[in-house]
Design a protein around this motif. Structure first.
Motif, PDB file in Angstrom:
ATOM      1  N   ILE A  42       0.825  -1.084  -0.090  1.00  0.00           N
ATOM      2  CA  ILE A  42      -0.129  -0.028   0.144  1.00  0.00           C
ATOM      3  C   ILE A  42       0.842   1.018   0.066  1.00  0.00           C
ATOM      4  CG2 ILE A  42      -1.886   1.237   1.220  1.00  0.00           C
ATOM      5  CD1 ILE A  42      -2.762  -1.426   0.126  1.00  0.00           C
ATOM      6  N   THR A  43       0.850   2.097  -1.196  1.00  0.00           N
ATOM      7  CA  THR A  43       1.641   3.313  -1.307  1.00  0.00           C
ATOM      8  C   THR A  43       1.014   4.290  -0.227  1.00  0.00           C
ATOM      9  OG1 THR A  43       0.381   3.912  -3.139  1.00  0.00           O
ATOM     10  CG2 THR A  43       2.339   2.697  -3.358  1.00  0.00           C
ATOM     11  N   LEU A  44       1.498   5.110  -0.006  1.00  0.00           N
ATOM     12  CA  LEU A  44       1.315   6.313   0.784  1.00  0.00           C
ATOM     13  C   LEU A  44       0.039   6.987   0.134  1.00  0.00           C
ATOM     14  CD1 LEU A  44       1.146   8.076   3.413  1.00  0.00           C
ATOM     15  CD2 LEU A  44       2.923   9.549   2.257  1.00  0.00           C
ATOM     16  N   ASP A  45       0.190   7.238  -1.237  1.00  0.00           N
ATOM     17  CA  ASP A  45      -1.057   7.770  -1.999  1.00  0.00           C
ATOM     18  C   ASP A  45      -2.149   6.897  -1.898  1.00  0.00           C
ATOM     19  OD1 ASP A  45      -0.466  10.134  -3.157  1.00  0.00           O
ATOM     20  OD2 ASP A  45       0.650   9.531  -5.067  1.00  0.00           O
ATOM     21  N   LYS A  46      -1.870   5.600  -1.943  1.00  0.00           N
ATOM     22  CA  LYS A  46      -3.392   4.820  -2.132  1.00  0.00           C
ATOM     23  C   LYS A  46      -3.840   4.741  -0.537  1.00  0.00           C
ATOM     24  CE  LYS A  46      -4.863  -0.113  -3.082  1.00  0.00           C
ATOM     25  NZ  LYS A  46      -4.347  -1.321  -3.491  1.00  0.00           N
ATOM     26  N   GLY A  47      -2.994   4.695   0.294  1.00  0.00           N
ATOM     27  CA  GLY A  47      -3.579   4.730   1.718  1.00  0.00           C
ATOM     28  C   GLY A  47      -4.181   5.842   2.333  1.00  0.00           C
ATOM     29  N   LEU A  48      -3.564   7.105   1.727  1.00  0.00           N
ATOM     30  CA  LEU A  48      -4.480   8.310   2.216  1.00  0.00           C
ATOM     31  C   LEU A  48      -5.634   8.496   1.375  1.00  0.00           C
ATOM     32  CD1 LEU A  48      -1.440  10.953   2.155  1.00  0.00           C
ATOM     33  CD2 LEU A  48      -2.482   9.816   4.027  1.00  0.00           C
ATOM     34  N   GLU A  49      -5.705   7.761   0.313  1.00  0.00           N
ATOM     35  CA  GLU A  49      -6.963   7.861  -0.512  1.00  0.00           C
ATOM     36  C   GLU A  49      -7.978   6.951   0.106  1.00  0.00           C
ATOM     37  OE1 GLU A  49      -5.933   6.784  -4.403  1.00  0.00           O
ATOM     38  OE2 GLU A  49      -4.998   8.386  -5.140  1.00  0.00           O
ATOM     39  N   MET A  50      -7.773   6.038   0.870  1.00  0.00           N
ATOM     40  CA  MET A  50      -8.677   5.111   1.361  1.00  0.00           C
ATOM     41  C   MET A  50      -9.076   5.808   2.653  1.00  0.00           C
ATOM     42  SD  MET A  50      -6.188   1.778   1.119  1.00  0.00           S
ATOM     43  CE  MET A  50      -7.058   0.561   2.163  1.00  0.00           C
ATOM     44  N   CYS A  51      -7.873   6.495   3.306  1.00  0.00           N
ATOM     45  CA  CYS A  51      -8.435   7.214   4.508  1.00  0.00           C
ATOM     46  C   CYS A  51      -9.577   8.308   4.389  1.00  0.00           C
ATOM     47  CB  CYS A  51      -7.306   7.902   5.240  1.00  0.00           C
ATOM     48  SG  CYS A  51      -6.210   6.748   6.025  1.00  0.00           S
ATOM     49  N   VAL A  52      -9.368   8.880   3.085  1.00  0.00           N
ATOM     50  CA  VAL A  52     -10.173  10.278   2.946  1.00  0.00           C
ATOM     51  C   VAL A  52     -11.433   9.706   2.116  1.00  0.00           C
ATOM     52  CG1 VAL A  52     -10.625  12.040   1.049  1.00  0.00           C
ATOM     53  CG2 VAL A  52      -8.248  11.806   2.034  1.00  0.00           C
TER      54      VAL A  52
END
Length: 332
Positions: free
Chosen positions: A317-327
């Protein structure tokens, strides 16, 4: 392999994700889990409560009578499984414990040791001790690929910050783990997680949910003065739990030692704020700097060569993908 898992902190950020991964991957395994909801809620595991393979109890790891009930249940059931695995996720890392010396001692030291002793009494096969990268304290990075498990530690003391009591407590659990394995009582290891985050985080005092909540509430973000310099590498909870499972399933890794689990995607806290804002449709929101935290390392960057060598784990899980999941989770 048909496994019986005994999981403390089962509704917490780490525990709930482990429940999901185990139930989805192992159709014949079973989980006996418990939590007192100090840092979680039933919401994180509600989708699994009707699954007969998952038994959940609202128990406290510090309650000896409740832990005896868990021990009796494990003793009754373990003969039906190929192996018994204990995973201690109780108070792995959350801000509410950092400055509470008595809570840290009781939950992270005394009760971890009691839970380990229970695992030994029931003749469990494996014990996984979830520790924290906080143990690196003021020596949390270097420019040669990050700090290693074998590096000497440089810690703050009570003269600087009570926060270090949390790190010292977790460090003590690593000694308990190594001692038990060295004496042939059980197999297992400790894991130093670094800056784990998830869409299920309950406490907005952690930096990622803090930024999201600030942007949602007022469109700007208040950060500590430390954030002008601080850099961190963030690890998604899916990957932290994948590392637990990878270590459980690697015989050579269960040697009582410690494993760093982290990513290589380092980012400044200011850039992290702007990245989250962009994913929420905002462009460079105002950042207000207020307050200062002593004994806070500018960077926390861990070397993960050891776990990558002894298991097949690598973060997905890249940081981009992980933050997208959080948002995405706040927009539902």
């Amino acid at each position: 392999m048909k496994s019986l898992y005994v999981l403390s902190g089962a509704s917490g950020m780490t525990g709930s994700e482990l429940v999901r991964q185990i139930l989805e991957a192992e159709k014949d395994s079973r989980i006996i889990g418990f939590d007192n909801f100090f840092a979680s809620s039933i919401e994180t595991i509600k989708d699994y409560l009707d699954d007969s393979r998952f038994v959940f109890n609202e128990y406290d790891i510090n309650n000896l009578s409740q832990m005896r009930i868990i021990e009796d249940e494990v003793a009754r059931e373990k003969t039906s499984f190929d192996r018994t695995v204990y995973i201690n996720c109780a108070a792995v890392v959350h801000t509410e414990h950092f400055y509470e010396v008595e809570h840290t001692w009781e939950t992270n030291v005394i009760s971890m040791k009691s839970f380990l002793e229970q695992a030994i009494r029931v003749k469990a096969d494996i014990y996984i001790n979830c520790s924290t990268s906080e143990v690196y304290s003021m020596h949390s990075w270097n420019e040669n690929g990050g700090v290693r498990e074998s590096d000497y530690l440089m810690m703050s003391t009570a003269e600087h910050s009570q926060r270090t009591s949390y790190a010292c407590g977790k460090l003590m659990t690593e000694f308990f783990m190594k001692d038990a394995v060295d004496k042939g009582k059980i197999k297992g290891c400790s894991i130093r997680f670094a800056n784990v985050y998830s869409k299920h985080e309950r406490f907005a005092k952690h930096i990622i949910p803090h930024i999201i909540n600030e942007l949602l509430g007022k469109g700007s973000v208040t950060l500590l003065e430390n954030s002008k310099k601080n850099r961190r590498a963030f690890l998604h909870n899916i990957d932290s739990c994948r590392s637990v499972m990878a270590l459980i399933n690697s015989e050579k890794a269960l040697d009582g030692t410690v494993y760093n689990v982290a990513t290589d995607e380092e980012i400044t806290i200011i850039d992290l704020t702007y990245k989250i804002a962009e994913k929420m449709g905002m462009h460079k929101p105002e950042i207000i700097f207020s307050g200062y935290r002593s004994s806070d390392p500018e960077r926390r960057f861990l070397n993960t060569e050891k776990i990558r060598t002894r298991t097949d784990w690598t973060p997905i899980i890249t940081l981009d993908k992980g933050l997208e999941m959080c948002v995405a989770s706040i927009e539902k």
